[in-house]
Design a protein around this motif. Structure first.
Motif, PDB file in Angstrom:
ATOM      1  N   ASN A  72     -12.722  -3.753   7.508  1.00 51.15           N
ATOM      2  CA  ASN A  72     -12.321  -4.696   8.559  1.00 51.15           C
ATOM      3  C   ASN A  72     -11.892  -3.868   9.764  1.00 51.15           C
ATOM      4  O   ASN A  72     -10.895  -3.164   9.654  1.00 51.15           O
TER       5      ASN A  72
ATOM      6  N   ILE B  66       4.622 -12.973   6.630  1.00 45.53           N
ATOM      7  CA  ILE B  66       4.105 -11.654   6.278  1.00 45.53           C
ATOM      8  C   ILE B  66       4.486 -11.373   4.818  1.00 45.53           C
ATOM      9  O   ILE B  66       5.605 -11.668   4.405  1.00 45.53           O
TER      10      ILE B  66
ATOM     11  N   ILE C  59       0.842  -1.202   0.000  1.00 43.18           N
ATOM     12  CA  ILE C  59       0.000   0.000   0.000  1.00 43.18           C
ATOM     13  C   ILE C  59       0.879   1.255   0.000  1.00 43.18           C
ATOM     14  O   ILE C  59       0.648   2.196  -0.775  1.00 43.18           O
TER      15      ILE C  59
ATOM     16  N   THR D 284      -7.801  -7.782   0.283  1.00 41.57           N
ATOM     17  CA  THR D 284      -7.252  -8.763   1.224  1.00 41.57           C
ATOM     18  C   THR D 284      -8.320  -9.673   1.828  1.00 41.57           C
ATOM     19  O   THR D 284      -8.141 -10.888   1.878  1.00 41.57           O
ATOM     20  N   VAL D 285      -9.418  -9.101   2.302  1.00 41.46           N
ATOM     21  CA  VAL D 285     -10.376  -9.938   3.040  1.00 41.46           C
ATOM     22  C   VAL D 285     -11.276 -10.749   2.106  1.00 41.46           C
ATOM     23  O   VAL D 285     -11.987 -11.638   2.575  1.00 41.46           O
TER      24      VAL D 285
HETATM   25  C1  PLP Z   1      -3.576  -7.028   7.262  1.00 39.62           C
HETATM   26  C2  PLP Z   1      -4.099  -6.067   6.281  1.00 39.62           C
HETATM   27  C3  PLP Z   1      -3.246  -5.143   5.658  1.00 39.62           C
HETATM   28  C4  PLP Z   1      -1.793  -5.030   6.006  1.00 39.62           C
HETATM   29  O1  PLP Z   1      -1.066  -6.170   5.668  1.00 39.62           O
HETATM   30  P1  PLP Z   1       0.279  -6.638   6.431  1.00 39.62           P
HETATM   31  O2  PLP Z   1       0.677  -7.845   5.677  1.00 39.62           O
HETATM   32  O3  PLP Z   1      -0.099  -6.908   7.859  1.00 39.62           O
HETATM   33  O4  PLP Z   1       1.237  -5.518   6.338  1.00 39.62           O
HETATM   34  C5  PLP Z   1      -3.800  -4.292   4.724  1.00 39.62           C
HETATM   35  N1  PLP Z   1      -5.106  -4.316   4.416  1.00 39.62           N
HETATM   36  C6  PLP Z   1      -5.952  -5.196   4.992  1.00 39.62           C
HETATM   37  C7  PLP Z   1      -7.390  -5.173   4.605  1.00 39.62           C
HETATM   38  C8  PLP Z   1      -5.491  -6.092   5.954  1.00 39.62           C
HETATM   39  O5  PLP Z   1      -6.337  -6.948   6.537  1.00 39.62           O
END
Ligand code: PLP
Length: 413
Positions: free
Chosen positions: A158, A217, A90, A185-186
């Protein structure tokens, strides 16, 4: 292998094929910092970009490339860059698209780390974010100025679990000729391909469902190939030299290399392995979540249970349209007080109390005292975090065992 194969096939095969020198069927971990070339001429050609090859793992690594190829095919994109974390993906995207004096428009209910980046860290480097109600597409339009360099949204908040209307927001971005960046991500490629809803760049924290086993990670950003980079302020030179790859080239040559946010080969390997079973896992994650939500939503100890898959929730119609009938594996509920939340967490024996999502194991968390503790009360409210909120990320255990664990912990309150 092409994007025309079905998702399950791509998950297993895309980006990977038996290694040429040995036939090893699993992509090897190229655990090497650098790569030797036969001749000085070869190395010069690779450095100058006239020949393909690897130099140094901070710039590129074959195991990492396999993950990038897999994700490019899964998202139907033009190319991608894997990073050391989701936050790195990001941050690298934001700092490539925007610079000093520029602005970003984003929904208010973001993941805590992303909110911190946009609200606290980027302003120190001259980049301001205008935060809007994520559920109101017109609010994004109202916040645009001639300094706006991109719009940012998440497929699902989230822990707020709100669902922005991606098509409507992408229309705002298109009209303004700025890229639309979506954090999926979710939801993962199993629930949605954001490109089909107008995203220009898709971001994942691979730490979560893609890796899926809570062992590394990582992050990735995918250029969907939908934005004409020659129109982006400051991109003229890259657009001339790299054409449609202007964004990825600028990112790789700039923030990615200079900040050193590469993914380690071992983490890429573990993530590649995880992705192969993503579809099976997501089905079970979502199935277990629906079962738990159904069984617990009327429990007398619970005040308000939120889950976009509840037909009576206001997110339901949009979630159903965008996520193909699945609703993810996160739900939240309120227990009245922080003390009752702590007691509930301490009563559980199977679910783990930790700050992560997308693990095979079921995870619970009290967001207000952990991930969100540094934010102001008003910011917490915007992100949907109350003092009495519990977030549950449902794993892939037997649903009956999960039900027993949660019922026992709630009954004892
Ligand atoms: C966890 C998460 C991130 C950040 O990712 P990391 O791998 O912890 O740096 C960004 N966006 C969402 C929606 C997340 O759940």
């Amino acid at each position: 292998m092409s994007s025309s194969h079905h998702l399950e096939t791509l998950l297993v095969h895309a980006g990977e094929s038996p290694e040429k020198s040995t036939g090893a069927s699993t992509t090897p971990v190229f655990q090497s910092s650098s790569f030797a070339q036969e001749t000085a001429e070869d190395l010069e050609q690779i450095f100058s970009g006239r020949k393909f090859g690897y130099i140094y793992t901070r710039n590129g690594n074959p195991t990492v490339t396999a993950l990038e190829l897999k994700m490019t095919l899964l998202e139907g994109g033009r190319g991608s860059v894997a990073t050391s974390s989701g936050m790195a993906a990001i941050a690298a995207t934001a700092m490539t698209l925007a610079g000093e004096g520029d602005e970003i428009v984003a929904g208010r209910s973001l993941f805590g780390g992303t909110y911190g980046l946009l609200a606290q860290t980027l302003p120190k480097y001259g980049m301001q974010t205008r935060f809007v109600n994520a559920s109101e597409p017109s609010a994004y339009r109202d916040a645009l100025t001639e300094k706006t360099r991109f719009i940012f949204a998440e497929t699902m908040g989230n822990p707020r679990l709100d669902v922005p209307d991606l098509k409507a927001i992408s229309k705002v971005a298109k009209e303004a000729h700025i890229p639309f960046v979506v954090d999926s991500t979710v939801t993962t490629p199993v629930l949605i391909k954001p490109r089909e809803f107008g995203a220009d760049i898709v971001i994942h924290s691979t730490t979560k469902y893609l890796n899926g086993h809570g062992n590394s990670i990582g992050g990735i950003l995918v250029d969907c190939g939908t934005f004409g980079w020659q129109d982006h302020p400051g991109f003229d030179e890259q657009a001339r030299r790299y054409g449609e790859f202007a964004f990825l080239a600028r990112l790789r040559e700039g923030v990615f290399q200079d900040f050193g946010v590469c993914l380690s080969p071992l983490n890429a390997f573990l993530t590649l392995m995880g992705i192969q079973t993503l579809s099976l896992r997501m089905k079970k994650h979502c199935h277990n979540t629906e079962a738990l939500v159904k069984a617990l939503k009327d429990h007398p100890a619970i005040e308000e249970l939120r889950y976009p898959g509840l037909p009576e929730s206001k997110e339901f119609p949009l979630a159903k349209e965008q996520f193909g009938g699945r609703f993810g594996a996160i739900f939240t509920f309120r227990l009245g007080t922080k003390e009752r939340c702590f007691q509930f967490i301490n009563n559980l024996s199977l679910a783990l109390n930790l700050a992560n999502i997308g693990d095979t194991k079921t995870l619970v968390l009290h967001p207000a005292s952990t991930i969100f503790r540094q934010f102001l009360p008003e910011e917490k409210t915007n992100m949907g975090v109350t003092e009495d909120l519990i977030r549950v990320c449902v794993g892939i255990e037997a649903e009956e065992d999960l039900l027993n664990d949660f019922r026992k912990a709630l009954d004892a309150l």
